[in-house]
Scaffold this active site. Structure first.
Site, short mmCIF file in Angstrom:
data_model
loop_
_atom_site.label_atom_id
_atom_site.label_comp_id
_atom_site.label_asym_id
_atom_site.label_seq_id
_atom_site.Cartn_x
_atom_site.Cartn_y
_atom_site.Cartn_z
CG ASN A 208 32.19 -3.13 -0.69
OD1 ASN A 208 32.40 -4.03 0.12
ND2 ASN A 208 31.64 -3.36 -1.87
CG ASP A 277 25.21 -0.35 -6.41
OD1 ASP A 277 24.86 -1.51 -6.71
OD2 ASP A 277 24.83 0.23 -5.38
CE LYS A 339 18.34 -4.80 -5.07
NZ LYS A 339 19.72 -4.73 -5.55
#
Ligand code: CTP
Length: 399
Positions: A208, A277, A339
């Site tokens: 990314n 991911d 999270k």
């Protein structure tokens, strides 16, 4: 930002690296510091006081006596600044300091000084390796002075080895610590940064646009404030931050393995990495050849690192980052809860001045307690400072 309004004393002694001290003076002035230069006589043989005067806009002090000497300068100069940097520090200057000799203005100023001192040695490799020089360095360190290691490389005398003046950038980092409040002393801070690389075949990968700038800024900020910092970084083009332990990883799985080892002993984790991911289901051993009109690759989910680490959490502060294109606060809150984070730093990506690969960021801090703190557009260095302010307040002083 760190140097804005700071008063510094730059001591220049007589080595060929004195020419690099001019660049240091210039950079410190540009960073907002007031720089008073004190030169030894030998220093003045290499670079003229006029050079420093022009760069700093202040008169250069060079002698205890004679025209231009101020009666009390030898006492006051080292007391009215925030820090002192000696660049270059020759073997002679280091020897005099170790022995407590004050036979010229600079050495006398150092005897009377009450402020932190950064020593940046530069000399021939043989001199550097001399037992007496190493003993003197040991004495200065034992007295609480900060001594940088000279860099290894080609020296002006033709030798190769240790002895080069550290790069100006690194001197500035070491100096930044001396003028920064040490409110993270004793804390062990783990920072992640950059993208991950998920290999498809020996030449292709999924990644990314993360540059790593935010994570590297966090690592620098934590180190400056006194923490012991480990930076776990995916592949980036950035230089290793001074003083920080850098562990390079490539994939999300490698990052997770490293963090599993490091997280239990840490006091905080700042998870700024943009973790992929998904990864290709399988890694082709050979380069995939052009074939059919269309190709399909199966992706499988990577572990969510923050979720995986929840079972190892004792009393660490855990900070996550959320890059969003819409519903910033709602998405941030959801991730914070999901999270089990203490803080989430949410930012909108897709804008030209915030997010990936730029030097600025506009973020909103969302705490476990539900506080929402939108920050203005700031440099990533300033954002890192704000996060450290929050962290320093949260972490109990280390015993
Ligand atoms: N993160 C992680 N492991 C992953 C992905 C993300 O630990 N596999 C961390 C990031 O480092 C960041 C936080 O989780 O601190 C949020 O990352 P983000 O990509 O925004 O979250 P995701 O859970 O992947 O959600 P999204 O569906 O928006 O991608």
């Amino acid at each position: 930002m760190v140097f804005k309004g700071k008063r510094l004393l730059l001591g220049v002694s007589g080595g060929i690296a004195a020419y690099k001290a001019a660049e240091l003076a210039r950079r410190l002035v540009v960073a907002g510091a007031g720089v008073k230069v004190v030169m030894t006589r030998s220093g003045q043989e290499f670079v003229t006081p006029l050079t420093f005067q022009a760069l700093t806009g202040q008169s250069v002090a060079g002698s205890l006596f004679g025209p231009g000497a101020q009666p009390l300068e030898h006492v006051t100069l080292g007391q009215e600044v925030d820090a002192i940097v000696l660049a270059p520090a020759t073997a002679n200057l280091i020897g005099k300091m170790a022995a407590g000799i004050g036979d010229d203005l600079l050495t006398t100023v150092l005897l009377a000084a009450s402020r932190p001192v950064l020593v940046c040695p530069a000399m021939n490799s043989q001199m550097w390796r001399q037992v007496v020089v190493q003993e003197n360095i040991g004495r200065l360190k034992a007295r609480g002075l900060t001594v940088m290691e000279p860099e290894v490389g080609a020296l002006a005398c033709g030798d190769e080895g240790p002895g080069r003046l550290p790069e100006v950038e690194r001197i500035m980092e070491a100096l930044a610590k001396l003028v920064t409040c040490q409110d993270l002393t004793g804390q062990r801070i783990l920072v992640t940064a950059g993208p991950t690389h998920e290999d498809l075949d020996p030449v292709r990968l999924i990644t990314n646009r993360s540059s790593g700038k935010m994570g590297y800024a966090l690592a620098r900020a934590a180190w400056r404030r006194g923490a012991e910092v480990c930076l776990v970084s995916g592949p980036t083009a950035l230089a290793a931050p001074y003083g920080v332990e850098l562990v390079m990883v490539r994939s999300a799985q490698e990052m997770l393995a490293t963090l599993r080892q490091r997280f239990p002993a840490a006091s905080a984790l700042l998870m700024a990495a943009a973790v992929s991911d998904y990864r290709p289901e399988s890694l082709a051993v050979q380069k995939i050849k052009r074939g059919a009109e269309a190709q399909q690759f199966q992706l499988v989910q990577n572990p969510d690192i923050l979720k995986e680490l929840r079972s190892l959490k004792t009393n660490q502060m855990v900070v996550g980052f959320a890059a969003e294109t819409q519903d910033l606060v709602a998405a941030g809150r959801r991730k914070l809860k999901d999270k089990d984070l203490d803080l989430i730093v949410a930012n909108e990506v897709g804008r030209p001045d915030a997010g990936f690969a730029v030097d600025t960021n506009e973020v909103t801090l969302i705490t476990r307690e539900g506080d929402i703190l939108p920050l203005p557009l700031l440099s990533k260095e300033e954002v890192a400072q704000k996060i450290m302010d929050w962290l320093a307040q949260k972490l109990a002083p280390a015993k």
